[in-house]
Design an enzyme around this catalytic site. Sequence first.
Site, PDB file in Angstrom:
ATOM      1  N   PHE A 107       0.739  -1.159   0.080  1.00 41.81           N
ATOM      2  CA  PHE A 107       0.152   0.163  -0.234  1.00 41.81           C
ATOM      3  C   PHE A 107       0.887   1.085   0.095  1.00 41.81           C
ATOM      4  CE2 PHE A 107      -2.350   3.631   1.971  1.00 41.81           C
ATOM      5  CZ  PHE A 107      -3.364   3.553   1.131  1.00 41.81           C
TER       6      PHE A 107
ATOM      7  N   ASP B  61       9.146   2.696   1.653  1.00 40.07           N
ATOM      8  CA  ASP B  61       7.964   3.393   1.960  1.00 40.07           C
ATOM      9  C   ASP B  61       7.877   3.001   3.659  1.00 40.07           C
ATOM     10  OD1 ASP B  61       5.672   4.318   2.992  1.00 40.07           O
ATOM     11  OD2 ASP B  61       4.468   3.575   1.117  1.00 40.07           O
TER      12      ASP B  61
ATOM     13  N   LYS C 134       2.478   9.987   8.267  1.00 41.89           N
ATOM     14  CA  LYS C 134       1.828   9.421   9.502  1.00 41.89           C
ATOM     15  C   LYS C 134       2.498   9.941  10.856  1.00 41.89           C
ATOM     16  CE  LYS C 134      -0.866   5.749   7.690  1.00 41.89           C
ATOM     17  NZ  LYS C 134      -0.312   4.695   6.752  1.00 41.89           N
TER      18      LYS C 134
HETATM   19  C1  LIG Z   1      -0.702   5.297   5.208  1.00 38.84           C
HETATM   20  C2  LIG Z   1       0.305   4.774   4.225  1.00 38.84           C
HETATM   21  C3  LIG Z   1       0.287   5.664   3.096  1.00 38.84           C
HETATM   22  C4  LIG Z   1      -0.548   6.697   2.711  1.00 38.84           C
HETATM   23  O1  LIG Z   1      -0.312   7.803   3.513  1.00 38.84           O
HETATM   24  P1  LIG Z   1      -1.520   8.830   3.389  1.00 38.84           P
HETATM   25  O2  LIG Z   1      -0.974   9.894   4.356  1.00 38.84           O
HETATM   26  O3  LIG Z   1      -2.815   8.331   3.633  1.00 38.84           O
HETATM   27  O4  LIG Z   1      -1.414   9.679   2.108  1.00 38.84           O
HETATM   28  C5  LIG Z   1       1.230   5.257   2.308  1.00 38.84           C
HETATM   29  N1  LIG Z   1       2.161   4.000   2.437  1.00 38.84           N
HETATM   30  C6  LIG Z   1       2.146   3.440   3.675  1.00 38.84           C
HETATM   31  C7  LIG Z   1       3.145   2.171   3.975  1.00 38.84           C
HETATM   32  C8  LIG Z   1       1.229   3.727   4.507  1.00 38.84           C
HETATM   33  O5  LIG Z   1       1.100   2.792   5.644  1.00 38.84           O
END
Ligand SMILES: *Cc1c(COP(=O)(O)O)cnc(C)c1O
Length: 413
Positions: A145, A230, A259
């Site tokens: 994700f 990420d 986050k």
């Molecule tokens: C939450 C998340 C995202 C997206 O972040 P947003 O602030 O919702 O756009 C991308 N990568 C990972 C691994 C995430 O947990």
Amino acid sequence: MEETAMKNERGVTRHTFDEVIVPTYAPSSFIPVRGSGLSLWDQDGKEYLDLTGGIAVSGLGHAHPALVETLQRQAERLWHVSNYYTNEPVLQLAQALTDATFADRAFFCNSGAEANEAALKLARRWAFDKHGAQKARIISFVNSFHGRTLFTVSVGGQPKYSEGFGPLPAMIDHIPYNDIAAAREAMGDDVCAVIVEPVQGEGGVVPADPDFLKTLRELCNENQALLIFDEIQSGMGRTGHLFAYMAYDVVPDILTSAKALGNGFPIGAMLTTNDIAASFTVGVHGTTYGGNPLAAAVACKVVEIINAPDFLSRVQSAGESLKKMLEGIVADYPSVFSAVRGMGLMRGLAMSNAFPGRAKEVTSAAEKKGLLALLAGPDVIRFVPPLIITADHISQADKLLRQSVDEWLKNGG
Ligand SMILES: *Cc1c(COP(=O)(O)O)cnc(C)c1O
């Protein structure tokens, strides 16, 4: 009661959501109105133990006094100036993040998706500058994700998020996570980047095997491709290290954070080296709010608090306690749960084969008892609590979770 008065004053209820909000979410039946540490209170004054931390965002808990003070102080000085000017908080934040990591430079934005959007655009642009337009292929992983922009849903490995939004960006391959042979096979000199979560979050709380990440690093080196980590969920102390790459001792070329970086104040960051950053010249990429003084001031304080050896070692021991607590539950309910996965304070409790797709029923039962936990797919209960969680919180969660499972089983399970 204070909360009831607030409700009347505002005149909004959960029902209002169904009337005036675009229905992309189906939030819970209560509305949180106040938080402190790991506690949340709803409109009726009911208290909840919050092990969701706003989805791994509230690393320092709700209303952390040092962050409240920092935000208030900055709010009185300067809110916004645009990127026609720089500002002191953003420079301090970039210095702190580059001092603490492999990176030389930072780009700031407002969310995780935007940080990944910047990382993916930078990888393509860097490859275009150095090698030509043919080097544009991106390798990503099944169940990953990376956010909800069109580029990031296309790169993410969950097809349900890109369905119906085509035509999608091209030259993106999805291969199985933790599969070294598949990675070797997929790699080639037309690849500009490999993007990976060191611990898959939304995909079920699955840590990478150390050899898998080491192999990705080698394959990227051999093929002049960039390795993007990420760390939007796994970073900012979540694993007991400032970033998970430090635990694996595999250094990426680009790292994305968001986050917990702002503890709830929206901010995202992309970190990289001088050489790669050189492809983002003036005007090539940008965003109005990126590096906003309010967000940067808060994030600076967050980094200062989290990136301290004592703080991080406490996260490691709290992570072990949470793991032990969940393993105790697996041991006592072997027909319901099958395993505990994860690192640090990022833990998944997997449902057994006897209860496929039913993790949500357990979290709903827990919510009634005043315990908030998340899902990571239909079969995994996810715990990403504030990093300030104590032994008392963990034993309280243990008790509430057991009561919830008992009640759920009693009602037909
Ligand atoms: C939450 C998340 C995202 C997206 O972040 P947003 O602030 O919702 O756009 C991308 N990568 C990972 C691994 C995430 O947990």
